[in-house]
Every structure is written in C-alpha cells, then in structure tokens.
Design an enzyme around this catalytic site. Structure first.
Site, short mmCIF file in Angstrom:
data_model
loop_
_atom_site.label_atom_id
_atom_site.label_comp_id
_atom_site.label_asym_id
_atom_site.label_seq_id
_atom_site.Cartn_x
_atom_site.Cartn_y
_atom_site.Cartn_z
N GLU A 1 -4.55 -41.20 -25.76
CA GLU A 1 -4.89 -39.70 -25.86
C GLU A 1 -6.39 -39.64 -25.54
O GLU A 1 -7.24 -40.07 -26.13
CB GLU A 1 -4.64 -38.97 -27.26
CG GLU A 1 -4.95 -37.58 -27.15
CD GLU A 1 -4.43 -36.93 -28.70
OE1 GLU A 1 -3.73 -37.16 -29.01
OE2 GLU A 1 -5.24 -35.96 -28.99
N GLU B 1 -12.24 -30.09 -27.70
CA GLU B 1 -11.60 -29.77 -28.80
C GLU B 1 -12.75 -28.78 -29.40
O GLU B 1 -13.90 -29.43 -29.66
CB GLU B 1 -10.98 -30.30 -29.50
CG GLU B 1 -9.70 -31.12 -29.19
CD GLU B 1 -9.05 -31.82 -30.15
OE1 GLU B 1 -8.18 -31.91 -30.50
OE2 GLU B 1 -9.65 -32.78 -31.18
#
Length: 307
Positions: free
Chosen positions: A163, A168
């Site tokens: 990932e 974020e």
C-alpha cells in the site's frame, strides 16, 4: 523531379497531422507535452474531471466502491450517489462526506455517507511519477486520502499486496501531511514506513499537489513538486519485504471515523468536501501499465517493463 515534388507535400501533410494530434492531446490533458520536474517523462494517464455538474466519475477510468465500514472500522457507508461523488462542472471531482442515516445494498446502517473510487481494471501501473491536485476538507474524524494498492490484492491479500499512501490528512492534525508505505513483516501484521511533513498553514486552506516519484527500490514523497521524504528497501525493519515492484491501482476517498482517528465531534463542519482538480501519471524509466482502458492514453503506456 516530379516524384520529389509529390513527396514533399505528403511529408509536410504527415507532419502537420502529427502536430494537430499532439495539440489535441495537450488540450485534453494539460501538462502532457513535457514531464514535471523530477525525471519523469511523458504523461501516460490522467483525469482532468471535465464534464457537466452532477456527473459521476468517468467509468472508463474509475470504479465506485460501496459498502459500510471497510478495513478500519470506519463509520461511513460509501455510496455511488452523485451527492457523495460527482463532477462540479468546473473541472473538479467532489468527494463529499455527509452526516445522514443511510442503509446501503449491504444492509448495514450508517450515520455517515461518503465515497471511495479506484482505477482498478481501468488503469494499473508500476513506477513513474504520480500527482493529484487536491483541496482536502477539515474537521476531526475525517481522513481524506489519495493512495494506491497492489493489483494482486485479491490473490495475495493485504499487506502482501503493498500500500502506498501518497497523502492522508488526519483531521486532528491540520498542519501535518502524512505519507506512508505498508507491507508484510514476519511475526507482525504489517510494517509502515512513514513520511510526514509539517506545514505553515492548514492543508485544508487551499489546493496542493500531492505526489510520489516511484522507481525500483525507491519511493520519494512530494508536496507541491518538492521532495520532502525518500523511502527505500534499505529502510525496512528486520523481517520485512519490499513489495513495490509490481503494478498498483489508484484510490481517492474520504473516510469518516476510522478506528485510529476517532469519530467526528461538534466542531466538524458538514458537508465535508474533498476537491480533486486533476490526477496525472507520468512515465519513468521502468514504467509499465498492464491495464489502460482510456483509448487516447493506451498507446502511451508500455504493457511490460522496459529492458
């Protein structure tokens, strides 16, 4: 002499057609004529989110994911409704989280709705430079994200697929950008290589370009074109495996109340909107794309690794 006179106009006409086609491509995908700083080459895939207001994302490029909770006990139900994900008619995608009672096709009742889209089976790639120009929402309990998962996810599962969190933004930390890499580690659920950067102003106060430069064994995290962190296979903790040498697909979403973040509170502004101006991927030296569904971009992305 006659043959030469005929050949020259034909050659000129061919050159003119090439220039016209290049201009059309450049207009459809601005920034494609030359790569950005950082060694990336020509544009191989992009979405500028042009279209009428209220239209869903281009189905040739994106799949809508729906359902409640997902992997981190989130509080929202992702939907495919225009109220949660649609174009604004001004060249932007709007991903909107809302406080509302909603029960989706999975039968799970939620107190919030939002949206999550991915490029799986539309565009999958390895290496190159990836960027998106985004204005994130603000507020506790919100986690807007632009990220990527290994396209072998169904076969090997997470975290073996890998990932890449390009960006974020934790609603509790409006002045801090988070990037990270997740992968498998022996004896542990997973590992995480973090890349964070403080910012002088809240990230939600305007648009920023979030990106990575990805090459074999190395991923550099970028903010507004500048590298702020580099992570390589040599940074891995003992017992870990670097799993970023195969194709990945892209995702955009706004999560509400994931377990490690906590729920929204009375200060969270609603509706919470993430605005995405564009997403672009440029070719690197080793870039390959096993899946490209957009016809005008398909010839620009090689189907197997360069040798």
């Amino acid at each position: 002499m006659t043959a030469r006179l005929v050949f020259i106009p034909v050659l000129l006409l061919g050159a003119l057609l090439v220039v016209i086609e290049a201009c059309r491509f450049s207009q459809a995908f601005p920034g494609s004529a030359a790569g950005p700083r950082g060694g990336a080459g020509s544009l191989v895939w992009a979405d500028e989110f042009n279209g009428p207001r209220g239209r869903l994302p281009d189905p040739r490029k994106w799949t809508l994911e729906t359902g409640y909770g997902w992997g981190d006990r989130e509080l929202q139900s992702y939907t495919g409704r225009p109220a949660n994900v649609s174009l604004d008619g001004k060249g932007r995608l709007v991903v909107t989280a809302r406080p509302e009672r909603y029960t989706g096709p999975d039968g799970r009742a939620a107190r919030y709705t939002s949206a999550r889209i991915n490029s799986r089976a539309r565009f999958e790639f390895a290496y190159g430079r990836v960027e998106a120009r985004i204005r994130v929402p603000r507020g506790r309990g919100l986690l807007p994200a632009f990220w990527a998962l290994g396209s072998n996810l169904d076969r090997v599962g997470w975290p073996a697929s890998g990932e890449i969190d390009v960006v974020e933004v934790n609603g509790r930390e409006p002045f801090r950008l988070h990037g990270s890499l997740h992968g498998p580690r022996r004896g542990h659920k997973s590992y995480v290589l973090e890349a964070t950067r403080p910012t002088p102003r809240p990230l939600a106060s305007g648009f920023h370009v979030y990106g990575i430069s990805w090459s074999p064994g190395r991923i550099a995290f970028r903010l507004d074109g500048e590298v702020y962190a580099v992570r390589t296979r040599f940074d891995l903790p003992a017992g870990s495996r670097w799993t970023f040498e195969h194709p990945f697909f892209l995702l955009l979403n706004v999560a509400v109340g994931p377990r490690w973040l906590g729920p929204p509170d009375a200060t969270t502004p609603w509706p919470a909107r993430m605005l995405v101006d564009w997403v672009r991927v440029w070719r690197g030296r080793a870039t390959f794309c096993p899946v490209v569904r957009t016809p005008q971009l398909r010839p620009r992305c090689p189907r197997r690794p360069s040798r």
